[in-house]
Design an enzyme around this catalytic site. Sequence first.
Site: not given
Length: 311
Positions: A50, A170, A196, A200, A231
């Site tokens: 991205i 996210s 993660y 986020k 990705t």
Amino acid sequence: MSVLDTVADRLVVPGYSKWGYRLRKGSWSALEPGALNGARAVVTGAGSGIGKATALGLARLGAEVVLAVRDERKGEAARAEIVAAVPEAVVQIGLCDVSSPESVRRFAAEIDRLDVLVHNAGVLPQERKVTAEGHELTFATHVLGPLLLTDLLRPLLAASDDPRVVFVSSGGMYTQRLRGDDPEYREGTYRGATAYARTKRMQVALVPLLAERYAADGIAVHGMHPGWADTPGVAGSLPGFHKLTGAFLRTSEEGADTIVWLAATSPAPRTGQFWHDRRERPTHLLPTTGEKPEDVVAFWQYCTSAAGVLP
């Protein structure tokens, strides 16, 4: 379309997948050609996925782009791809490990003009890792580094006619509450995907705080999530998820669309908001993730102290 859009968003799979993007894009207006002529943009984590797609989108609109990367070879490869697609593009490479305050400070000192700053760099370690400064790696990369970098570049952004900062979060953040009591994930069993999602969530919490902090400078701060995009990061860090959802995933360019739109659309979108597919979205979907004022205060105090930024 508004009702269908909202339903797709709340059901997650229809809204975050390639189908959600393609459903919505038919109602969008094209960005003005040359909308970013004369502007300079910095995109962190721009070596692939991205980040690279964002840099390409900004270059197509006329922006001079600085690819902020840890790996110079990946940066050179990304630069070659962008210039091949947009031969007139001005693309530079800057080495920046966002998890390292020393690297962030060195990179910021090399920037002399700035209009758009995109915080895209991300990591998802499977085991708890700490930086040389002793900070949990995802927290350092997603929160402390972006906070420090934005504050260091604040004078340059303030000098721009239309400065914008974008945090790439996210959709996974919806599952987590703001952990002002344990931002470094010291308690409990560490899970990379949880770390993660927690960080986020922290990025989303930073957006209104920084929007208020920089309001007097005219700096707009936006948060967004790109949906589910195919990705290298997703394939490498979440192979099970990637295998399960492969048929649903967006391209990197589709995931990057709202980032580019937030950077280039006119008039500027409202500062301090959270976006997905060019529309403001709620920051909470579950009653268990709501933030108390004391959580936000504790989070902000810890972050500014750990990043070495004046509160």
